[in-house]
Design a protein around this motif. Structure first.
Motif, PDB file in Angstrom:
ATOM      1  N   SER A  42       0.832  -1.208   0.000  1.00 44.04           N
ATOM      2  CA  SER A  42       0.000   0.000   0.000  1.00 44.04           C
ATOM      3  C   SER A  42       0.864   1.254   0.000  1.00 44.04           C
ATOM      4  N   ALA A  80      -0.676   4.068   1.182  1.00 42.42           N
ATOM      5  CA  ALA A  80      -1.388   4.902   2.140  1.00 42.42           C
ATOM      6  C   ALA A  80      -0.397   5.490   3.150  1.00 42.42           C
ATOM      7  N   PRO A  81      -0.769   6.602   3.797  1.00 47.23           N
ATOM      8  CA  PRO A  81       0.125   7.209   4.795  1.00 47.23           C
ATOM      9  C   PRO A  81       0.595   6.198   5.826  1.00 47.23           C
ATOM     10  N   ARG A 130      -1.399  -3.802   3.160  1.00 46.93           N
ATOM     11  CA  ARG A 130      -2.613  -3.153   3.641  1.00 46.93           C
ATOM     12  C   ARG A 130      -3.129  -3.839   4.896  1.00 46.93           C
ATOM     13  N   ARG A 135      -3.753   8.147  -9.857  1.00 47.05           N
ATOM     14  CA  ARG A 135      -4.004   7.047  -8.933  1.00 47.05           C
ATOM     15  C   ARG A 135      -5.419   7.120  -8.370  1.00 47.05           C
ATOM     16  N   SER A 151      -6.451   4.373  -6.217  1.00 45.82           N
ATOM     17  CA  SER A 151      -6.418   3.316  -5.217  1.00 45.82           C
ATOM     18  C   SER A 151      -5.163   3.466  -4.382  1.00 45.82           C
ATOM     19  N   ASP A 152      -5.243   3.035  -3.102  1.00 45.97           N
ATOM     20  CA  ASP A 152      -4.072   3.044  -2.231  1.00 45.97           C
ATOM     21  C   ASP A 152      -3.142   1.872  -2.512  1.00 45.97           C
ATOM     22  N   GLN A 153      -3.578   0.893  -3.311  1.00 43.31           N
ATOM     23  CA  GLN A 153      -2.704  -0.225  -3.646  1.00 43.31           C
ATOM     24  C   GLN A 153      -1.493   0.295  -4.410  1.00 43.31           C
TER      25      GLN A 153
END
Length: 386
Positions: A212, A214-215, A232, A285, A287-289
């Motif tokens: 991921s 994501a943050p 994730r 982007r 998605s966080d993937q």
């Protein structure tokens, strides 16, 4: 179908199974269920067996979640084929005798299936079939003898060396169409990044798909000397561990360069490729993937495991094509794990550290499937940082 908290408990009850004419209590002909209901039938029958042993519904639901979603999907497919086979012979797939199971396996063996594939069929049938003489189908003496016989009749043939040369691919990654990194296309950047991450991390494609951006899930050390990647939340790998470990990538010869060879090594750097990839795809982007599709129809959406596998294979094939060599046959994305694991072992890295990075529960996996002869003598190998 995933049995979760919203799954109606009554479907697992023995009373409802009898009321609906479930094959758990019937001894006659069971028609083949519709395709969409196959997994539900299997899960319900397995759950009913567990409930019959005296376990609570909550415990049964947890037990049914012990298999990964991909395993449940695979078992459902095999169970569907077995159910259809029994339906054509007017037999109950849940309570049929061991002779019927053996005839089905023989039918599959005669069709050319390997011993390893037959073992998957046995595991799927054992998950849903009623015990035979107090034992699961997979532990029945005749079934185990049949599998041993199938192994002797059709022993597995594993190639001693991979069909592609690591040195050829690494050399090609330093040249067009994979360089200069800032100018190459989105597809070539995706191919190169996925290949380098698969090679340097020893991870399965499923693990790569779970990474991921994501943050707090992706961090770069100052100067891009390292990268830290996390999967994730909620992802369960094929071999679960008590303490999930992040993927740590080490940079290769970051600038400034003192020698020409250092600049070449930097072209193979997974941290450099990852940084370029993350910034390139950021504007589109969705998605966080980490890995997302670049095609026009699914641009920005999560890339599937099959897509990431194709990217890795495409990187290898394009490397050969760009150097004018004939493309290798039978290339698989999974071969990057065997290549990197063998190189790491030859470089003196402890076997347990390799197993921890690759996600193997025991060194026996490496001994059986990832041998030292996977690297051809005298060939160039990965930089020592891999």
């Amino acid at each position: 179908m995933v049995l979760g908290p919203d799954f109606p408990h009554r479907r697992l009850s023995l009373g409802d199974s009898r009321q609906e004419g479930s094959p758990l209590t019937g001894r006659g002909f069971l028609p083949s269920p519709p395709a969409g209901a196959v997994e539900a039938l299997g899960v319900a029958s397995e759950g009913a067996h567990l409930l019959a042993s005296g376990l609570s519904t909550e415990v049964v639901e947890t037990l049914l979640q012990s298999r990964a979603p991909s395993t449940r999907k695979l078992y459902a497919l095999k169970w569907k084929l077995f159910t259809s086979w029994c339906g054509r012979r007017q037999q109950n797939p849940v309570n049929c005798p061991v002779g019927s199971v053996l005839e089905f396996l023989q039918d599959r063996l005669s069709a050319g299936l390997s011993h390893s594939t037959l073992k998957v069929y046995v595991a799927a049938i054992a998950a849903y079939h009623a015990p035979l003489g107090g034992l699961s189908v997979g532990r029945n003496p005749l079934v185990t003898r049949f599998l041993r016989g199938a192994l002797r009749l059709r022993p597995p043939v594993r190639p001693r060396v991979p069909s592609w040369d690591l040195s050829v691919v690494l050399e090609a990654l330093c040249l067009p169409p994979f360089e200069p990194l800032e100018e190459i296309s989105d597809c070539h950047l995706s191919f190169k990044t996925s290949f380098l991450l698969a090679l340097s991390s020893l991870k399965r494609v499923g693990d790569l798909q779970a990474l991921s951006v994501a943050p707090s899930f992706l961090d770069f050390a100052p100067g891009l000397s390292k990268a830290f990647l996390h999967t994730r939340t909620g992802y369960v790998p094929k071999v679960p561990s008590s303490a999930p470990r992040p993927v740590v990538l080490q940079a290769f010869c970051p600038p400034p360069f003192r020698e020409p060879d250092q600049e070449k090594l930097n072209c193979m750097c997974p941290v450099r490729a990852l940084d370029a990839y993350v910034h390139r795809v950021a504007p589109w982007r969705r998605s966080d993937q980490l890995f997302i599709s670049f095609g026009p129809q699914r641009r920005g959406l999560p890339a599937s495991k099959q897509t990431i596998s194709r990217w890795i294979v495409k990187a290898i094939l394009l490397a050969y094509e760009s150097t004018g060599l004939p493309p290798p046959l039978g290339v698989k994305a999974h071969s990057t794990r065997s290549m990197a694991a063998s190189k790491s072992f030859l470089a003196g890295i402890p076997l347990q550290d390799i197993c921890n990075a690759a996600g193997w529960s025991t060194p026996l996996t490496f001994v059986r499937f990832y041998r030292l002869d996977l690297l051809t003598p005298g060939s160039s190998v990965l930089p020592s940082s891999f």
